[in-house]
Motif scaffolding. Structure first.
Motif, mmCIF file in Angstrom:
data_model
loop_
_atom_site.group_PDB
_atom_site.id
_atom_site.type_symbol
_atom_site.label_atom_id
_atom_site.label_comp_id
_atom_site.label_asym_id
_atom_site.label_seq_id
_atom_site.Cartn_x
_atom_site.Cartn_y
_atom_site.Cartn_z
ATOM 1 N N ASP A 160 0.936 -1.355 0.089
ATOM 2 C CA ASP A 160 -0.067 -0.152 -0.004
ATOM 3 C C ASP A 160 0.928 1.197 0.049
ATOM 4 O O ASP A 160 1.469 1.784 1.027
ATOM 5 C CB ASP A 160 -1.039 -0.053 1.157
ATOM 6 N N PHE A 161 1.184 1.827 -1.165
ATOM 7 C CA PHE A 161 2.122 3.222 -1.259
ATOM 8 C C PHE A 161 1.575 4.406 -1.074
ATOM 9 O O PHE A 161 1.717 5.259 -1.490
ATOM 10 C CB PHE A 161 2.667 3.140 -2.586
ATOM 11 N N LEU A 162 0.479 4.452 -0.021
ATOM 12 C CA LEU A 162 -0.271 5.639 0.650
ATOM 13 C C LEU A 162 -0.868 6.359 -0.597
ATOM 14 O O LEU A 162 -1.008 7.514 -0.381
ATOM 15 C CB LEU A 162 0.762 6.231 1.184
ATOM 16 N N GLY A 163 -1.350 5.528 -1.521
ATOM 17 C CA GLY A 163 -2.080 6.291 -2.428
ATOM 18 C C GLY A 163 -1.407 7.183 -3.561
ATOM 19 O O GLY A 163 -1.760 7.778 -4.508
ATOM 20 N N ASN A 164 0.034 7.355 -3.196
ATOM 21 C CA ASN A 164 0.958 8.125 -4.077
ATOM 22 C C ASN A 164 1.457 7.258 -5.078
ATOM 23 O O ASN A 164 2.605 6.998 -5.452
ATOM 24 C CB ASN A 164 1.908 8.661 -3.281
ATOM 25 N N GLN A 165 0.575 6.757 -6.122
ATOM 26 C CA GLN A 165 1.052 5.774 -7.325
ATOM 27 C C GLN A 165 1.726 6.672 -8.259
ATOM 28 O O GLN A 165 2.406 6.138 -9.133
ATOM 29 C CB GLN A 165 -0.322 5.214 -7.758
ATOM 30 N N SER A 166 1.828 7.956 -8.254
ATOM 31 C CA SER A 166 2.450 8.914 -9.404
ATOM 32 C C SER A 166 3.831 8.665 -9.310
ATOM 33 O O SER A 166 4.509 8.868 -10.202
ATOM 34 C CB SER A 166 1.899 10.377 -9.353
ATOM 35 N N ASN A 167 4.438 8.408 -7.981
ATOM 36 C CA ASN A 167 5.954 8.423 -7.869
ATOM 37 C C ASN A 167 6.236 7.086 -7.747
ATOM 38 O O ASN A 167 6.269 6.182 -6.938
ATOM 39 C CB ASN A 167 6.099 8.826 -6.445
ATOM 40 N N TYR A 199 -2.085 -0.110 -5.503
ATOM 41 C CA TYR A 199 -1.756 -1.209 -4.481
ATOM 42 C C TYR A 199 -1.264 -2.360 -5.484
ATOM 43 O O TYR A 199 -1.990 -3.487 -5.490
ATOM 44 C CB TYR A 199 -3.153 -1.550 -3.607
ATOM 45 N N PRO A 200 -0.143 -2.513 -5.766
ATOM 46 C CA PRO A 200 0.421 -3.502 -6.760
ATOM 47 C C PRO A 200 0.725 -4.608 -5.700
ATOM 48 O O PRO A 200 1.078 -4.766 -4.363
ATOM 49 C CB PRO A 200 1.939 -2.964 -7.104
ATOM 50 N N PHE A 201 0.637 -5.853 -6.362
ATOM 51 C CA PHE A 201 0.826 -7.033 -5.653
ATOM 52 C C PHE A 201 1.581 -8.109 -6.823
ATOM 53 O O PHE A 201 1.638 -7.814 -7.922
ATOM 54 C CB PHE A 201 -0.230 -7.612 -5.268
ATOM 55 N N LEU A 202 2.322 -8.997 -6.413
ATOM 56 C CA LEU A 202 3.111 -9.951 -7.113
ATOM 57 C C LEU A 202 3.170 -11.315 -6.430
ATOM 58 O O LEU A 202 2.890 -11.437 -5.419
ATOM 59 C CB LEU A 202 4.385 -9.575 -7.427
ATOM 60 N N THR A 203 3.217 -12.245 -7.398
ATOM 61 C CA THR A 203 3.443 -13.458 -6.799
ATOM 62 C C THR A 203 4.935 -14.058 -6.521
ATOM 63 O O THR A 203 5.724 -13.744 -7.247
ATOM 64 C CB THR A 203 2.588 -14.605 -7.785
ATOM 65 N N ALA A 243 -4.719 -3.815 1.366
ATOM 66 C CA ALA A 243 -5.517 -2.990 0.630
ATOM 67 C C ALA A 243 -6.889 -3.898 0.219
ATOM 68 O O ALA A 243 -6.655 -5.168 0.065
ATOM 69 C CB ALA A 243 -5.156 -2.065 -0.344
ATOM 70 N N SER A 244 -7.985 -3.158 -0.178
ATOM 71 C CA SER A 244 -9.045 -4.008 -0.556
ATOM 72 C C SER A 244 -9.300 -4.493 -1.961
ATOM 73 O O SER A 244 -10.221 -5.001 -2.492
ATOM 74 C CB SER A 244 -10.364 -3.249 -0.315
ATOM 75 N N ASN A 245 -8.280 -4.102 -2.833
ATOM 76 C CA ASN A 245 -8.324 -4.393 -4.103
ATOM 77 C C ASN A 245 -8.187 -5.949 -4.298
ATOM 78 O O ASN A 245 -8.373 -6.535 -5.394
ATOM 79 C CB ASN A 245 -7.425 -3.926 -5.169
ATOM 80 N N ILE A 246 -7.466 -6.715 -3.451
ATOM 81 C CA ILE A 246 -7.440 -8.165 -3.294
ATOM 82 C C ILE A 246 -7.886 -8.412 -1.835
ATOM 83 O O ILE A 246 -7.813 -7.870 -0.981
ATOM 84 C CB ILE A 246 -6.107 -8.723 -3.838
#
Length: 271
Positions: A160-167, A199-203, A243-246
């Motif tokens: 959860d990058f605190l909503g600052n996805q532009s950076n 909110y990126p995720f990886l396996t 985060a709630s996206n997954i």
């Protein structure tokens, strides 16, 4: 004649209800045989589930169900083993939805000493802020002096990058280790990076092996750590969603254990 029949009937009843001992004057069961017994006919036992008296099929043995319960017929399957060949003796898999979560302040000092601290056989007690994934800590047994134990661990890493996805220069280094008897047997490092997606995720998947463990019981566990953060104070979840996206179904962890052995002397059958 009637009196004789009555006496015979009474004596028969006494004999039926009494304990019978063969070569013993103090029988301890309804039939107590002190010596060898040769059974020439069939042997049947009551099946209490359907009140039938089944006969055994070929290669079946009687197995005790404990005091107060009748024995049951079981099939005995003993595989044929070739000399000096490895065979799969133990296989199991486990899952966990609890995972481990790390805040920005829970950064392991081992991130700056990776080459000297994250080494083979390092005890987990010497590693800083490595958290065990709860339900992946299990035990297994090795029966032979020649063995190969393989393990496969898979999970999802979520940030959860605190909503600052532009950076998109934000990222987090992490590491996960597989420990046998609390000693590091396998380690994999990874990095999760911010992107334009929320909110990126990886396996995360790792496979390892350890050879010739000592005979007896062993423990296995998986522990992970947050090693270094770059331009971010984001929360990090390993095996758990932050985060709630997954959800926890997507992020759950799994561990598989396969023990291959060259069979030697196995435990004998005891009463």
């Amino acid at each position: 004649m009637r009196k004789l029949i009555l006496i015979i009937a009474i004596m028969s009843g006494l004999l039926i209800s009494a304990q019978i001992g063969i070569k013993t004057e103090s029988p301890k069961a309804i039939l107590d045989v002190n010596g060898d017994m040769n059974l020439r006919g069939k042997l049947s036992v009551l099946n209490v589930t359907n009140n039938t008296i089944p006969e055994a099929t070929n290669d079946q043995i009687l197995v005790s169900q404990g005091e107060g319960y009748p024995p049951i017929w079981k099939s005995l399957r003993i595989p044929d083993y070739e000399q000096n060949k490895f065979f799969l003796i133990y296989n199991n898999s486990f899952s966990d939805r609890n995972g481990v979560e790390f805040s920005f302040s829970e950064e392991s000092s081992n991130g700056s000493t990776i080459s000297t601290s994250l080494i083979q056989n390092a005890n987990i007690s010497t590693l800083n802020l490595f958290k065990k994934i709860p339900l992946l800590s299990q035990t297994f047994e090795v029966y032979s002096e020649q063995s190969k134990t393989y393990f496969q661990f898979e999970t999802v890493v979520h940030a959860d990058f605190l909503g600052n996805q532009s950076n998109t220069d934000q990222s987090i280094d992490y590491g996960c280790g597989i420990f046998v008897d609390n000693k590091l047997a396998n380690m994999r490092l990874g990095n999760i990076k911010a992107s334009s997606a929320n909110y990126p995720f990886l396996t995360h998947n790792q496979i390892g092996m350890i050879g010739n463990l000592s005979k007896g019981n062993h423990s296995i566990s998986v522990a992970c750590a947050r090693l270094k953060s770059y331009n971010t104070e984001a929360r990090l979840g390993i095996g758990i969603n932050v985060a709630s996206n997954i959800d926890s179904f997507i992020t759950q962890s799994s561990l598989r254990i396969d023990v291959y052995e060259v069979p030697q002397v196995f435990n004998t059958i005891i009463n």
